[in-house]
Scaffold this motif. Sequence first.
Motif, short mmCIF file in Angstrom:
data_model
loop_
_atom_site.label_atom_id
_atom_site.label_comp_id
_atom_site.label_asym_id
_atom_site.label_seq_id
_atom_site.Cartn_x
_atom_site.Cartn_y
_atom_site.Cartn_z
N GLY A 1 0.81 -1.20 0.00
CA GLY A 1 0.00 0.00 0.00
C GLY A 1 0.85 1.26 0.00
O GLY A 1 0.53 2.24 -0.68
N ILE B 1 2.20 1.90 -3.50
CA ILE B 1 1.18 2.48 -4.38
C ILE B 1 0.96 3.94 -4.05
O ILE B 1 0.74 4.78 -4.94
CB ILE B 1 -0.13 1.69 -4.26
CG1 ILE B 1 0.08 0.28 -4.82
CG2 ILE B 1 -1.27 2.39 -4.98
CD1 ILE B 1 -1.13 -0.61 -4.69
N TYR B 2 1.04 4.29 -2.78
CA TYR B 2 0.90 5.70 -2.37
C TYR B 2 2.02 6.55 -2.98
O TYR B 2 1.79 7.65 -3.48
CB TYR B 2 0.93 5.80 -0.85
CG TYR B 2 0.89 7.22 -0.34
CD1 TYR B 2 -0.31 7.92 -0.28
CD2 TYR B 2 2.06 7.85 0.07
CE1 TYR B 2 -0.35 9.23 0.18
CE2 TYR B 2 2.04 9.16 0.53
CZ TYR B 2 0.83 9.85 0.59
OH TYR B 2 0.80 11.14 1.04
N TYR C 1 3.88 5.88 -5.69
CA TYR C 1 3.86 5.92 -7.16
C TYR C 1 2.45 6.09 -7.72
O TYR C 1 2.22 5.86 -8.91
CB TYR C 1 4.46 4.62 -7.71
CG TYR C 1 5.92 4.45 -7.37
CD1 TYR C 1 6.90 5.17 -8.07
CD2 TYR C 1 6.33 3.60 -6.35
CE1 TYR C 1 8.25 5.03 -7.75
CE2 TYR C 1 7.68 3.44 -6.03
CZ TYR C 1 8.63 4.16 -6.73
OH TYR C 1 9.96 4.03 -6.42
N GLY C 2 1.51 6.52 -6.88
CA GLY C 2 0.13 6.63 -7.30
C GLY C 2 -0.09 7.56 -8.48
O GLY C 2 -0.82 7.23 -9.43
N ILE D 1 1.06 5.97 -11.66
CA ILE D 1 0.15 4.91 -12.10
C ILE D 1 -1.06 5.52 -12.80
O ILE D 1 -1.50 5.04 -13.85
CB ILE D 1 -0.29 4.06 -10.90
CG1 ILE D 1 0.90 3.30 -10.33
CG2 ILE D 1 -1.40 3.07 -11.32
CD1 ILE D 1 0.59 2.55 -9.05
N MET E 1 -3.82 -3.84 -13.29
CA MET E 1 -3.51 -2.67 -12.49
C MET E 1 -4.75 -2.19 -11.74
O MET E 1 -4.66 -1.76 -10.58
CB MET E 1 -2.96 -1.54 -13.37
CG MET E 1 -2.54 -0.30 -12.58
SD MET E 1 -1.34 -0.66 -11.25
CE MET E 1 0.09 -1.15 -12.24
N VAL F 1 -5.07 -4.30 -8.69
CA VAL F 1 -4.11 -3.89 -7.65
C VAL F 1 -4.59 -2.62 -6.95
O VAL F 1 -4.54 -2.51 -5.72
CB VAL F 1 -2.71 -3.67 -8.26
CG1 VAL F 1 -1.77 -3.08 -7.23
CG2 VAL F 1 -2.16 -5.00 -8.78
N MET F 2 -5.07 -1.66 -7.73
CA MET F 2 -5.52 -0.39 -7.15
C MET F 2 -6.76 -0.58 -6.28
O MET F 2 -6.95 0.16 -5.30
CB MET F 2 -5.82 0.61 -8.26
CG MET F 2 -4.61 0.95 -9.13
SD MET F 2 -3.27 1.72 -8.20
CE MET F 2 -3.87 3.41 -8.09
#
Length: 215
Positions: free
Chosen positions: A15, A18-19, A21-22, A25, A41, A44-45
Amino acid sequence: MLKKVGMAAAYIAIGCLIYVYGSDILQWLQSADNLVLVTLMATVMALFPVIPYPVVGGVIGAALGPMAGGIVTWAGSAMASILMFAWVRYGYAEWGSRLLHGQHRLGRVTAMFERNAFLAILFSRLIPVIPSIFINVYAALSTMSFLSYSVASSLGKIPAMLLFVLVGDNLMTNPSNIILTVGIYAVFLGVTLWIYKLAGFGPQARAKVEPERTS
Protein backbone atom coordinates in the motif's frame (compact mmCIF):
# COMPACT_ATOMS: atom_id res chain seq x y z
CA MET A 1 0.40 -14.90 15.23
CA LEU A 2 3.57 -14.57 13.14
CA LYS A 3 1.61 -15.35 9.96
CA LYS A 4 -1.00 -12.70 10.79
CA VAL A 5 1.62 -10.04 11.46
CA GLY A 6 3.59 -10.92 8.34
CA MET A 7 0.53 -10.76 6.09
CA ALA A 8 -0.53 -7.41 7.57
CA ALA A 9 3.00 -6.01 7.16
CA ALA A 10 3.14 -7.11 3.51
CA TYR A 11 -0.23 -5.49 2.81
CA ILE A 12 0.85 -2.20 4.38
CA ALA A 13 4.17 -2.24 2.51
CA ILE A 14 2.52 -2.70 -0.89
CA GLY A 15 0.00 0.00 0.00
CA CYS A 16 2.86 2.40 0.77
CA LEU A 17 4.44 1.69 -2.62
CA ILE A 18 1.18 2.48 -4.38
CA TYR A 19 0.90 5.70 -2.37
CA VAL A 20 4.39 6.76 -3.48
CA TYR A 21 3.86 5.92 -7.16
CA GLY A 22 0.13 6.63 -7.30
CA SER A 23 0.35 9.67 -9.57
CA ASP A 24 2.61 7.80 -12.01
CA ILE A 25 0.15 4.91 -12.10
CA LEU A 26 -2.77 7.24 -12.86
CA GLN A 27 -0.79 8.89 -15.66
CA TRP A 28 -0.03 5.48 -17.12
CA LEU A 29 -3.72 4.50 -16.96
CA GLN A 30 -4.65 7.63 -18.90
CA SER A 31 -2.69 6.47 -21.92
CA ALA A 32 -2.67 2.67 -21.56
CA ASP A 33 -4.53 0.62 -24.16
CA ASN A 34 -3.64 -2.95 -23.18
CA LEU A 35 -6.84 -4.21 -21.57
CA VAL A 36 -5.15 -7.10 -19.76
CA LEU A 37 -2.52 -4.89 -18.13
CA VAL A 38 -5.07 -2.20 -17.28
CA THR A 39 -7.33 -4.82 -15.68
CA LEU A 40 -4.44 -6.17 -13.61
CA MET A 41 -3.51 -2.67 -12.49
CA ALA A 42 -7.16 -1.90 -11.70
CA THR A 43 -7.21 -5.03 -9.53
CA VAL A 44 -4.11 -3.89 -7.65
CA MET A 45 -5.52 -0.39 -7.15
CA ALA A 46 -8.79 -1.82 -5.80
CA LEU A 47 -6.99 -4.31 -3.58
CA PHE A 48 -4.88 -1.54 -2.05
CA PRO A 49 -7.30 1.44 -1.99
CA VAL A 50 -4.74 4.14 -1.27
CA ILE A 51 -6.24 6.13 -4.14
CA PRO A 52 -10.07 6.08 -4.02
CA TYR A 53 -11.26 3.56 -6.59
CA PRO A 54 -13.90 5.94 -8.03
CA VAL A 55 -10.96 8.11 -9.14
CA VAL A 56 -9.28 5.10 -10.73
CA GLY A 57 -12.54 4.09 -12.42
CA GLY A 58 -13.05 7.61 -13.72
CA VAL A 59 -9.56 7.69 -15.22
CA ILE A 60 -10.06 4.30 -16.86
CA GLY A 61 -13.46 5.36 -18.19
CA ALA A 62 -11.99 8.53 -19.67
CA ALA A 63 -9.17 6.56 -21.29
CA LEU A 64 -11.05 3.54 -22.63
CA GLY A 65 -14.60 4.79 -23.02
CA PRO A 66 -17.76 3.67 -21.21
CA MET A 67 -18.00 0.13 -22.58
CA ALA A 68 -14.42 -1.14 -22.29
CA GLY A 69 -13.77 1.07 -19.28
CA GLY A 70 -16.82 -0.28 -17.47
CA ILE A 71 -15.82 -3.89 -18.05
CA VAL A 72 -12.22 -3.31 -16.97
CA THR A 73 -13.18 -1.30 -13.89
CA TRP A 74 -15.75 -3.89 -12.82
CA ALA A 75 -13.39 -6.81 -13.45
CA GLY A 76 -10.60 -5.19 -11.44
CA SER A 77 -12.87 -4.39 -8.52
CA ALA A 78 -14.53 -7.82 -8.54
CA MET A 79 -11.22 -9.68 -8.63
CA ALA A 80 -9.79 -7.49 -5.87
CA SER A 81 -12.73 -8.20 -3.57
CA ILE A 82 -12.40 -11.94 -4.18
CA LEU A 83 -8.66 -11.84 -3.49
CA MET A 84 -9.23 -9.84 -0.30
CA PHE A 85 -11.86 -12.34 0.83
CA ALA A 86 -9.46 -15.24 0.24
CA TRP A 87 -6.59 -13.40 1.94
CA VAL A 88 -8.58 -12.64 5.10
CA ARG A 89 -10.23 -16.08 5.17
CA TYR A 90 -6.81 -17.77 4.89
CA GLY A 91 -5.01 -15.66 7.46
CA TYR A 92 -7.61 -14.60 9.98
CA ALA A 93 -10.59 -16.98 9.84
CA GLU A 94 -10.10 -18.51 13.30
CA TRP A 95 -9.51 -15.16 14.97
CA GLY A 96 -12.42 -13.60 13.11
CA SER A 97 -14.83 -16.34 14.11
CA ARG A 98 -14.06 -15.74 17.77
CA LEU A 99 -14.53 -11.99 17.24
CA LEU A 100 -17.85 -12.18 15.39
CA HIS A 101 -19.43 -14.92 17.47
CA GLY A 102 -17.76 -14.32 20.81
CA GLN A 103 -19.79 -11.26 21.72
CA HIS A 104 -23.49 -11.79 22.37
CA ARG A 105 -24.90 -8.84 20.41
CA LEU A 106 -22.42 -8.99 17.50
CA GLY A 107 -22.86 -12.75 17.36
CA ARG A 108 -26.61 -12.41 16.86
CA VAL A 109 -26.17 -9.80 14.12
CA THR A 110 -23.60 -12.05 12.44
CA ALA A 111 -25.96 -15.03 12.66
CA MET A 112 -28.66 -13.00 10.91
CA PHE A 113 -26.15 -11.92 8.26
CA GLU A 114 -25.06 -15.51 7.64
CA ARG A 115 -28.66 -16.64 7.15
CA ASN A 116 -29.12 -14.01 4.42
CA ALA A 117 -25.48 -13.59 3.36
CA PHE A 118 -25.97 -13.59 -0.41
CA LEU A 119 -28.63 -10.86 -0.44
CA ALA A 120 -26.86 -8.88 2.28
CA ILE A 121 -23.64 -8.72 0.25
CA LEU A 122 -25.51 -8.04 -2.99
CA PHE A 123 -27.44 -5.08 -1.60
CA SER A 124 -24.48 -3.76 0.40
CA ARG A 125 -22.43 -3.58 -2.79
CA LEU A 126 -25.13 -1.43 -4.36
CA ILE A 127 -24.67 1.21 -1.64
CA PRO A 128 -21.40 3.04 -2.44
CA VAL A 129 -21.12 4.75 0.96
CA ILE A 130 -20.40 1.41 2.65
CA PRO A 131 -16.61 0.90 2.50
CA SER A 132 -15.79 -2.02 0.23
CA ILE A 133 -12.97 -3.24 2.46
CA PHE A 134 -15.37 -3.50 5.41
CA ILE A 135 -17.71 -5.73 3.39
CA ASN A 136 -14.79 -7.87 2.21
CA VAL A 137 -13.38 -8.43 5.68
CA TYR A 138 -16.70 -8.98 7.45
CA ALA A 139 -17.84 -11.54 4.90
CA ALA A 140 -14.49 -13.34 5.00
CA LEU A 141 -14.58 -13.61 8.79
CA SER A 142 -18.10 -15.03 8.68
CA THR A 143 -19.05 -18.53 7.52
CA MET A 144 -20.25 -17.32 4.11
CA SER A 145 -19.03 -19.62 1.34
CA PHE A 146 -16.41 -18.45 -1.14
CA LEU A 147 -18.68 -19.11 -4.14
CA SER A 148 -21.69 -17.24 -2.73
CA TYR A 149 -19.53 -14.27 -1.84
CA SER A 150 -17.83 -14.17 -5.24
CA VAL A 151 -21.13 -14.18 -7.16
CA ALA A 152 -23.00 -11.74 -4.88
CA SER A 153 -20.09 -9.31 -4.62
CA SER A 154 -19.36 -9.31 -8.35
CA LEU A 155 -23.00 -8.77 -9.31
CA GLY A 156 -23.47 -6.03 -6.73
CA LYS A 157 -20.46 -4.09 -8.01
CA ILE A 158 -21.78 -3.63 -11.55
CA PRO A 159 -23.94 -0.48 -11.06
CA ALA A 160 -21.37 1.46 -9.02
CA MET A 161 -18.56 0.64 -11.45
CA LEU A 162 -20.68 1.83 -14.37
CA LEU A 163 -21.33 5.07 -12.52
CA PHE A 164 -17.62 5.74 -11.97
CA VAL A 165 -16.81 5.04 -15.60
CA LEU A 166 -19.68 7.10 -17.01
CA VAL A 167 -18.71 10.09 -14.88
CA GLY A 168 -15.11 9.82 -16.04
CA ASP A 169 -16.14 9.47 -19.68
CA ASN A 170 -18.57 12.42 -19.44
CA LEU A 171 -15.86 14.62 -17.95
CA MET A 172 -13.90 14.15 -21.17
CA THR A 173 -16.77 14.22 -23.67
CA ASN A 174 -19.93 15.88 -22.34
CA PRO A 175 -19.71 17.25 -18.78
CA SER A 176 -23.37 18.29 -18.79
CA ASN A 177 -24.40 14.62 -18.73
CA ILE A 178 -22.78 14.10 -15.32
CA ILE A 179 -25.78 15.53 -13.46
CA LEU A 180 -28.16 13.23 -15.36
CA THR A 181 -25.93 10.21 -14.73
CA VAL A 182 -25.64 10.89 -11.00
CA GLY A 183 -29.39 11.62 -10.80
CA ILE A 184 -30.29 8.30 -12.38
CA TYR A 185 -27.98 6.48 -10.00
CA ALA A 186 -29.46 8.37 -7.03
CA VAL A 187 -32.93 7.11 -8.00
CA PHE A 188 -31.54 3.61 -8.42
CA LEU A 189 -29.87 3.86 -5.01
CA GLY A 190 -33.11 5.01 -3.39
CA VAL A 191 -34.95 2.00 -4.82
CA THR A 192 -32.13 -0.27 -3.64
CA LEU A 193 -32.31 1.08 -0.09
CA TRP A 194 -36.06 0.54 -0.07
CA ILE A 195 -35.68 -3.05 -1.25
CA TYR A 196 -32.84 -3.55 1.24
CA LYS A 197 -35.13 -2.49 4.08
CA LEU A 198 -38.07 -4.47 2.70
CA ALA A 199 -35.94 -7.62 2.47
CA GLY A 200 -35.23 -7.45 6.18
CA PHE A 201 -31.76 -5.98 6.50
CA GLY A 202 -32.63 -2.57 7.93
CA PRO A 203 -32.51 -1.31 11.53
CA GLN A 204 -35.85 -2.92 12.39
CA ALA A 205 -34.54 -6.30 11.28
CA ARG A 206 -31.42 -5.88 13.36
CA ALA A 207 -33.56 -5.08 16.37
CA LYS A 208 -35.34 -8.40 15.97
CA VAL A 209 -32.17 -10.31 16.70
CA GLU A 210 -32.15 -9.03 20.26
CA PRO A 211 -33.77 -11.44 22.70
CA GLU A 212 -37.14 -10.45 24.01
CA ARG A 213 -37.05 -9.17 27.54
CA THR A 214 -39.15 -10.96 30.02
CA SER A 215 -40.89 -9.08 32.78
